[in-house]
Design a protein around this motif. Structure first.
Motif, PDB file in Angstrom:
ATOM      1  N   SER B   2       0.805  -1.211   0.000  1.00 16.50           N
ATOM      2  CA  SER B   2       0.000   0.000   0.000  1.00 16.50           C
ATOM      3  C   SER B   2       0.840   1.265   0.000  1.00 16.50           C
ATOM      4  O   SER B   2       0.305   2.357  -0.145  1.00 16.50           O
ATOM      5  N   VAL B   3       2.161   1.124   0.161  1.00 17.23           N
ATOM      6  CA  VAL B   3       3.033   2.290   0.128  1.00 17.23           C
ATOM      7  C   VAL B   3       4.130   2.064  -0.894  1.00 17.23           C
ATOM      8  O   VAL B   3       4.442   0.937  -1.266  1.00 17.23           O
ATOM      9  N   GLU B  38       8.181   8.334   1.275  1.00 20.27           N
ATOM     10  CA  GLU B  38       7.207   7.248   1.319  1.00 20.27           C
ATOM     11  C   GLU B  38       5.815   7.824   1.102  1.00 20.27           C
ATOM     12  O   GLU B  38       5.462   8.845   1.689  1.00 20.27           O
ATOM     13  N   GLU B  40       1.475   6.815   0.309  1.00 25.92           N
ATOM     14  CA  GLU B  40       0.390   5.866   0.110  1.00 25.92           C
ATOM     15  C   GLU B  40       0.088   5.798  -1.384  1.00 25.92           C
ATOM     16  O   GLU B  40       0.028   6.825  -2.058  1.00 25.92           O
TER      17      GLU B  40
END
Lengths: 56, 246
Positions: B2-3, B38, B40
């Motif tokens: 998801s990241v 980083e 999402e």
């Protein structure tokens, strides 16, 4: 002459911004999870190319 | 997953300024750094969900605009201190190893490119015919003799300029601007058809002369945007894959 020209949040300013940020810059191929390209902002006709490698 | 590691630009290895955007860091390799954070993945993936809505004019609260503005803010924050090679919006790498491979694969050409744009800023210039009835330029009072002579170094007289039509004026403006620019690229705008629409890569110490040129054609309505990081002057295709080196 001002030191900097303020980019005002007008529609014209946004087209200038989006054209540079989305249309220009180095394209990275290969080990990329998502790549967004092919957005033709001149006609405001958005085509997104999603290249997904691995689970998204 | 998801990241991912969103990559904004290549720059020279350095210590990021204290007021850099939150979450930004440099992954470095042999003197180069990749500006990353980083992120999402969901907001990026969601951009493709409903292309039909992108027929209206962009607005500040559009999801694409919000993400694009962040991209620009990050690139500009680094650009304040070091030359940058902007990556295209939405470049998200899998991990740090991919980032290092990206730098390793293109170390030479990226270093060369950064050296070329060092000390420059991008400016956009658009020119259209001025509205009819625009008054002639007023004399430039208050200039020193040197400043006056500098402005008049163009071989055409001001009187000759006022006789030219706007099209010829635009050609002349472009020629003048390119004298102060290291590089220039036309911008392909298909909606409006301005007489001049180009991006210029200008050395910082040439900016006063560059901007001076944009004010000297009464036949033209000139719009200048910038300064920008050198988005329009990147022509590199990069790979983050493993590449066998000779």
């Amino acid at each position: 002459m001002p030191d900097e020209y303020t980019i005002t949040p007008s529609a014209e300013g946004l087209v200038d911004l989006l054209d540079r940020v989305v249309h220009r810059g180095a394209v990275v191929n290969g080990d990329v999870i998502i790549s967004l390209a092919g957005i033709d902002l001149i006609r405001l006709d958005l085509r997104l190319l999603l290249v997904s490698i691995g689970a998204v | 997953m998801s990241v991912g590691l969103c990559a904004y630009a290549i720059t020279r290895e350095h210590v990021l300024a204290p007021l850099s955007p939150v979450g930004i860091r440099l992954i470095t390799h042999r003197g180069l750094g990749l500006v990353v954070a980083e992120v999402e993945l969901a907001p990026f993936a969601a951009l493709g969900a409903d292309p039909a809505r992108w027929t209206a004019e962009p607005a500040e609260d559009d999801p694409l605009v919000v993400l694009a503005r962040r991209h620009d803010v990050v690139v500009r924050a680094v650009f304040e201190h070091q030359p940058v090679l902007p990556l295209r919006f939405g470049t998200i790498l899998r991990d740090e190893q991919a980032a290092v491979r990206l730098l390793a694969n293109h170390h030479g050409e990226a270093s060369t490119w950064l050296g070329r744009v060092d000390g420059h800023r991008e400016w956009g210039v658009r020119a259209r015919a001025a509205a009819p009835g625009k008054p002639a330029a007023t004399p430039t009072d208050g200039l020193s003799g040197t400043e006056y002579l500098a402005m008049r170094r163009n071989r055409l007289t001001a009187a000759a300029r006022t006789r030219r039509d706007a099209f010829t004026a635009a050609e002349a403006l472009h020629e003048e601007l390119t004298r102060h620019a290291t590089e220039c690229v036309p911008r392909k705008r298909k909606t409006a058809t301005p007489l001049l629409d180009a991006a210029y890569l200008v050395p910082v110490n040439a900016e006063p002369a560059f901007h001076d040129e944009t004010t000297r054609h009464d036949e033209l309505a000139v719009e200048v945007t910038g300064p920008w990081p050198p988005y329009s002057f990147v022509r590199l295709e990069l790979s983050a894959e493993e590449v066998a080196h000779a």
